[in-house]
Structure formats: C-alpha cells, structure tokens
Design a protein around this motif. Structure first.
Motif, PDB file in Angstrom:
ATOM      1  N   MET A  91      50.108  68.648  -3.749  1.00  0.00           N
ATOM      2  CA  MET A  91      50.756  67.362  -3.981  1.00  0.00           C
ATOM      3  C   MET A  91      51.758  67.493  -5.121  1.00  0.00           C
ATOM      4  SD  MET A  91      49.858  65.254  -1.775  1.00  0.00           S
ATOM      5  CE  MET A  91      50.720  63.925  -2.584  1.00  0.00           C
ATOM      6  N   PRO A  92      52.969  66.994  -4.952  1.00  0.00           N
ATOM      7  CA  PRO A  92      53.972  67.089  -6.014  1.00  0.00           C
ATOM      8  C   PRO A  92      53.638  66.243  -7.227  1.00  0.00           C
ATOM      9  CG  PRO A  92      54.973  66.648  -3.874  1.00  0.00           C
ATOM     10  CD  PRO A  92      53.507  66.419  -3.728  1.00  0.00           C
ATOM     11  N   GLY A  93      52.730  65.304  -7.126  1.00  0.00           N
ATOM     12  CA  GLY A  93      52.375  64.448  -8.256  1.00  0.00           C
ATOM     13  C   GLY A  93      52.603  62.987  -7.924  1.00  0.00           C
ATOM     14  N   GLU A  94      52.228  62.116  -8.830  1.00  0.00           N
ATOM     15  CA  GLU A  94      52.280  60.684  -8.581  1.00  0.00           C
ATOM     16  C   GLU A  94      53.701  60.170  -8.389  1.00  0.00           C
ATOM     17  OE1 GLU A  94      50.197  58.542 -11.536  1.00  0.00           O
ATOM     18  OE2 GLU A  94      48.248  59.441 -11.072  1.00  0.00           O
ATOM     19  N   ARG A  95      54.692  60.932  -8.826  1.00  0.00           N
ATOM     20  CA  ARG A  95      56.071  60.474  -8.638  1.00  0.00           C
ATOM     21  C   ARG A  95      56.451  60.466  -7.172  1.00  0.00           C
ATOM     22  NH1 ARG A  95      59.362  63.794  -9.935  1.00  0.00           N
ATOM     23  NH2 ARG A  95      58.093  65.588 -10.387  1.00  0.00           N
ATOM     24  N   ILE A  96      55.767  61.286  -6.357  1.00  0.00           N
ATOM     25  CA  ILE A  96      56.073  61.347  -4.938  1.00  0.00           C
ATOM     26  C   ILE A  96      55.041  60.569  -4.137  1.00  0.00           C
ATOM     27  CG2 ILE A  96      56.419  62.904  -2.985  1.00  0.00           C
ATOM     28  CD1 ILE A  96      58.528  63.163  -5.111  1.00  0.00           C
ATOM     29  N   CYS A  97      53.792  60.739  -4.460  1.00  0.00           N
ATOM     30  CA  CYS A  97      52.722  60.093  -3.712  1.00  0.00           C
ATOM     31  C   CYS A  97      51.491  59.996  -4.595  1.00  0.00           C
ATOM     32  CB  CYS A  97      52.409  60.899  -2.440  1.00  0.00           C
ATOM     33  SG  CYS A  97      51.029  60.258  -1.480  1.00  0.00           S
ATOM     34  N   CYS A  98      50.774  58.892  -4.480  1.00  0.00           N
ATOM     35  CA  CYS A  98      49.609  58.683  -5.328  1.00  0.00           C
ATOM     36  C   CYS A  98      48.321  59.140  -4.661  1.00  0.00           C
ATOM     37  CB  CYS A  98      49.500  57.203  -5.702  1.00  0.00           C
ATOM     38  SG  CYS A  98      49.308  56.121  -4.267  1.00  0.00           S
ATOM     39  N   CYS A  99      48.379  59.611  -3.431  1.00  0.00           N
ATOM     40  CA  CYS A  99      47.170  60.028  -2.718  1.00  0.00           C
ATOM     41  C   CYS A  99      47.027  61.537  -2.805  1.00  0.00           C
ATOM     42  CB  CYS A  99      47.230  59.592  -1.262  1.00  0.00           C
ATOM     43  SG  CYS A  99      47.322  57.797  -1.065  1.00  0.00           S
ATOM     44  N   PRO A 100      45.898  62.033  -3.279  1.00  0.00           N
ATOM     45  CA  PRO A 100      45.748  63.457  -3.559  1.00  0.00           C
ATOM     46  C   PRO A 100      45.559  64.346  -2.341  1.00  0.00           C
ATOM     47  CG  PRO A 100      43.697  62.313  -3.999  1.00  0.00           C
ATOM     48  CD  PRO A 100      44.708  61.251  -3.667  1.00  0.00           C
ATOM     49  N   SER A 101      45.308  63.787  -1.176  1.00  0.00           N
ATOM     50  CA  SER A 101      44.973  64.635  -0.024  1.00  0.00           C
ATOM     51  C   SER A 101      45.853  64.345   1.184  1.00  0.00           C
ATOM     52  CB  SER A 101      43.501  64.439   0.357  1.00  0.00           C
ATOM     53  OG  SER A 101      43.255  63.083   0.689  1.00  0.00           O
ATOM     54  N   SER A 102      47.127  64.105   0.967  1.00  0.00           N
ATOM     55  CA  SER A 102      48.041  63.904   2.081  1.00  0.00           C
ATOM     56  C   SER A 102      48.871  65.167   2.285  1.00  0.00           C
ATOM     57  CB  SER A 102      48.937  62.682   1.825  1.00  0.00           C
ATOM     58  OG  SER A 102      49.704  62.861   0.666  1.00  0.00           O
ATOM     59  N   ALA A 103      49.785  65.124   3.224  1.00  0.00           N
ATOM     60  CA  ALA A 103      50.607  66.297   3.542  1.00  0.00           C
ATOM     61  C   ALA A 103      52.077  65.905   3.513  1.00  0.00           C
ATOM     62  CB  ALA A 103      50.211  66.841   4.921  1.00  0.00           C
ATOM     63  N   PRO A 104      52.621  65.609   2.331  1.00  0.00           N
ATOM     64  CA  PRO A 104      53.996  65.092   2.260  1.00  0.00           C
ATOM     65  C   PRO A 104      55.054  66.072   2.745  1.00  0.00           C
ATOM     66  CG  PRO A 104      53.194  65.649   0.066  1.00  0.00           C
ATOM     67  CD  PRO A 104      52.015  65.736   0.987  1.00  0.00           C
ATOM     68  N   HIS A 105      54.840  67.369   2.538  1.00  0.00           N
ATOM     69  CA  HIS A 105      55.853  68.345   2.962  1.00  0.00           C
ATOM     70  C   HIS A 105      55.968  68.392   4.486  1.00  0.00           C
ATOM     71  CE1 HIS A 105      54.458  69.662  -1.049  1.00  0.00           C
ATOM     72  NE2 HIS A 105      55.727  69.974  -1.241  1.00  0.00           N
ATOM     73  N   LEU A 106      54.826  68.396   5.161  1.00  0.00           N
ATOM     74  CA  LEU A 106      54.848  68.424   6.625  1.00  0.00           C
ATOM     75  C   LEU A 106      55.402  67.114   7.173  1.00  0.00           C
ATOM     76  CD1 LEU A 106      54.214  69.957   9.193  1.00  0.00           C
ATOM     77  CD2 LEU A 106      51.849  69.140   9.053  1.00  0.00           C
ATOM     78  N   ALA A 107      54.969  65.991   6.604  1.00  0.00           N
ATOM     79  CA  ALA A 107      55.483  64.694   7.051  1.00  0.00           C
ATOM     80  C   ALA A 107      56.987  64.596   6.812  1.00  0.00           C
ATOM     81  CB  ALA A 107      54.747  63.569   6.326  1.00  0.00           C
ATOM     82  N   MET A 108      57.443  65.121   5.676  1.00  0.00           N
ATOM     83  CA  MET A 108      58.876  65.095   5.374  1.00  0.00           C
ATOM     84  C   MET A 108      59.648  65.975   6.356  1.00  0.00           C
ATOM     85  SD  MET A 108      61.008  63.786   3.022  1.00  0.00           S
ATOM     86  CE  MET A 108      60.165  63.628   1.450  1.00  0.00           C
ATOM     87  N   ALA A 109      59.086  67.124   6.687  1.00  0.00           N
ATOM     88  CA  ALA A 109      59.741  68.018   7.652  1.00  0.00           C
ATOM     89  C   ALA A 109      59.845  67.354   9.021  1.00  0.00           C
ATOM     90  CB  ALA A 109      58.973  69.333   7.751  1.00  0.00           C
ATOM     91  N   VAL A 110      58.819  66.588   9.384  1.00  0.00           N
ATOM     92  CA  VAL A 110      58.867  65.848  10.650  1.00  0.00           C
ATOM     93  C   VAL A 110      59.935  64.762  10.586  1.00  0.00           C
ATOM     94  CG1 VAL A 110      57.591  64.269  12.149  1.00  0.00           C
ATOM     95  CG2 VAL A 110      56.468  66.334  11.277  1.00  0.00           C
ATOM     96  N   ARG A 111      59.970  64.028   9.480  1.00  0.00           N
ATOM     97  CA  ARG A 111      60.942  62.940   9.348  1.00  0.00           C
ATOM     98  C   ARG A 111      62.378  63.450   9.450  1.00  0.00           C
ATOM     99  NH1 ARG A 111      59.352  58.074   8.380  1.00  0.00           N
ATOM    100  NH2 ARG A 111      57.270  57.618   7.566  1.00  0.00           N
ATOM    101  N   TYR A 112      62.642  64.604   8.844  1.00  0.00           N
ATOM    102  CA  TYR A 112      63.993  65.155   8.858  1.00  0.00           C
ATOM    103  C   TYR A 112      64.230  66.087  10.049  1.00  0.00           C
ATOM    104  CZ  TYR A 112      65.220  63.285   4.260  1.00  0.00           C
ATOM    105  OH  TYR A 112      65.532  62.443   3.210  1.00  0.00           O
ATOM    106  N   ASP A 113      63.234  66.193  10.914  1.00  0.00           N
ATOM    107  CA  ASP A 113      63.315  67.023  12.128  1.00  0.00           C
ATOM    108  C   ASP A 113      63.632  68.478  11.801  1.00  0.00           C
ATOM    109  OD1 ASP A 113      63.046  67.354  14.861  1.00  0.00           O
ATOM    110  OD2 ASP A 113      65.145  66.887  15.311  1.00  0.00           O
TER     111      ASP A 113
END
Length: 295
Positions: A91-113
């Motif tokens: 997790m990049p930290g609370e500045r990006i997401c407050c949930c400790p067990s998510s997958a922001p990089h994969l979700a971001m890669a999906v969003r940007y295709d």
C-alpha cells in the motif's frame, strides 16, 4: 517577529517549494518515459518527496509503480516489480488509500487499461505466496465501495482485462460492500442502457465461462421483469441465469477445460488448447505480455 524566526520560516517555505518542484520533475520524468536508471537515481534522492512538515525521504517503490502504471512506463514497472516485488505492491500509504489490504496498483492498471502491466503484476502475485490472493483484494470502502479489480474491469467494460483476471484466478463470485458480484455489475449495465452492448455481452460471456456455479445478487430483479430481460440476454442465457435450465453444452465443456489450466500460466496455456480459433483470437492482445516476464 525576530529576524531569526523570520529567516527560519522563509527557509522552510523555500524548502517546501523546492520539494514540490522536484516531485513534479520526477512525475514528469516518468511521464516522459525517461530511462530506468535515471528514474531510480531521481527516486532515491531524498529531496524527491512532496509532503510538507515531514523529514525528507525518498519515494517508495510502491509510489513509483503507481506513476509507472498511470503513464504506461512498462520498462520501469518491470524493473520495480523485478527488483522489489512485494514492496512495489505494498500500500502506498494513507495519501492514496486508507485500507491496508486492497490492490491499488492492479485496480489502477485496469482503470488505465495497462494490459501489459496487469500481466506483470499478476506474474508477481502468482510467484509470491504472500500475494496469492492479491487479485481478489477489495478496494477501499470509501473510494471504491470494496470493488475488486475484476469489478472495476467489468464496470469499465475492459473485456480483455476481465478475461486475463479470470484466467489468472480472480474470483467471479467476489462481492463488493454492497453484495454485488462482477456479474451483477455487467447485468446492471445491460439493464440500464443499450449503449456498448457488444462489450457488455463479451464481459458477460467471459464471466459465465469461469462460473461453473452462477452466483449473483440480481436474480430476483431478472425474474421480476422476465420479458424485458429475455430480450436483453436472449432466452437461453436468461433461463440459465435464473436456474430454469442447465448450462449449454458448450459452456459446460468450457468450464471443464478452463478449470484444468493453471492460473499462473494464463493466457499462454490457453493457446495450446484444442478449442475454436474464434475463442483463441480473443487473446491476441495478450500475446505481447508473454515477452515481459518478470525476472
């Protein structure tokens, strides 16, 4: 105010402006696809950090990977995932997401295709035991309503990402915080608008091929307006979804075949299957991913 305190405040303001400027320079360098060695030199310089009122420190591999995803810097993403692996997907930290067990990089890669980077991330997730469930992590409750990357792919009608995620082990049964599965996401879109019907139905087809047992929240909605939904889905698909008829033979065959494929080798393993060429052609965009293996 004394001269000393004024000078100190001015110095802090100057340092803050410098950090913000240097932070933008790093962001711009990733955006411009500068060489990996240059980006790593910049990333590890202590002045490259934008937050105020904290001691200077470097960008983490996780933060750098988010930049690489946004700007589709595949070489830098590959480097970060190869050399840091787990740290890059932290997790990049609370500045990006407050949930400790998510997958922001994969979700971001999906969003940007970013299909190539999606493939790289999934390769790392399969290789490391600590990340085996990574692709099924739910997003931030506040920002993403607990959606998994597969929910996001269905929401944005990224049919190729849907197929890659499913084949790599993403669960079509996963629920967000509202109890919605990825199948519900597609059905909701099919029911709301006749726009982009083909990509919607393609996502639906992918989901059904990886769902030997159909599970979704909107079954009662389909039954309550069966005539309309039969027109949207076709009578055979409608009857299968609401449990009035068994799965078509083709779908049963695909369930059996796809369950034999190791998720860690998808989609390469699918190219070798004795299945119709029409289905294999769906995977054409992923062929290039096989050349980006993470060391």
């Amino acid at each position: 105010m004394s001269c000393g305190s004024r000078d100190s405040r001015l110095q802090r303001d100057d340092d803050s402006r410098q950090r913000k400027f240097l932070s933008y320079v790093f962001y711009q360098a990733v955006r411009d696809h500068k060489p990996v060695w240059m980006l790593e030199d910049m990333r590890t310089m202590e002045t490259f950090y934008w937050e105020e009122n904290i001691s200077q420190r470097t960008y983490s591999p996780s933060e750098a990977l988010l930049y690489a995803v946004v700007h589709d810097h595949q070489a830098y993403a590959q480097y970060l995932l190869s050399h840091y692996s787990e740290k890059a997907l932290e997790m990049p930290g609370e500045r990006i997401c407050c949930c400790p067990s998510s997958a922001p990089h994969l979700a971001m890669a999906v969003r940007y295709d970013r299909r190539d980077i999606i493939s790289l991330i999934l390769q790392v997730a399969h290789r490391l035991p600590s990340l085996r469930s990574y692709m099924n992590r739910r997003g931030c409750f506040h920002l993403e309503d607990g959606k998994t990357p597969l929910h996001v792919a269905c929401e944005l009608l990224r049919s190729e990402a849907v197929l890659l995620l499913l084949g790599s082990g993403a669960s079509p049964q996963a629920e967000d915080h509202k109890g919605m599965t990825p199948l519900d996401v597609i059905l909701e879109q099919l029911g709301e608008s006749k726009v982009n019907v083909l990509p919607k139905k393609l996502c639906l087809d992918h989901l059904l091929m990886f769902m030997p047992k159909v599970h979704f929240k909107m079954k009662s909605t389909l039954l309550a307006d069966s005539n309309s939904w039969k027109k949207v889905l076709g009578e055979d698909t409608f009857n299968y979804l609401v449990g009035r008829s068994p799965a078509p033979l083709f779908l049963i065959a695909m369930h059996t075949i796809l369950q034999q494929l190791p998720p860690s080798q998808f989609p390469q393993s699918l190219q070798e299957l004795p299945i119709p060429t029409q289905f294999k052609s769906l995977l054409t965009p992923f062929k290039r991913c096989t050349n980006l293996d993470v060391v």
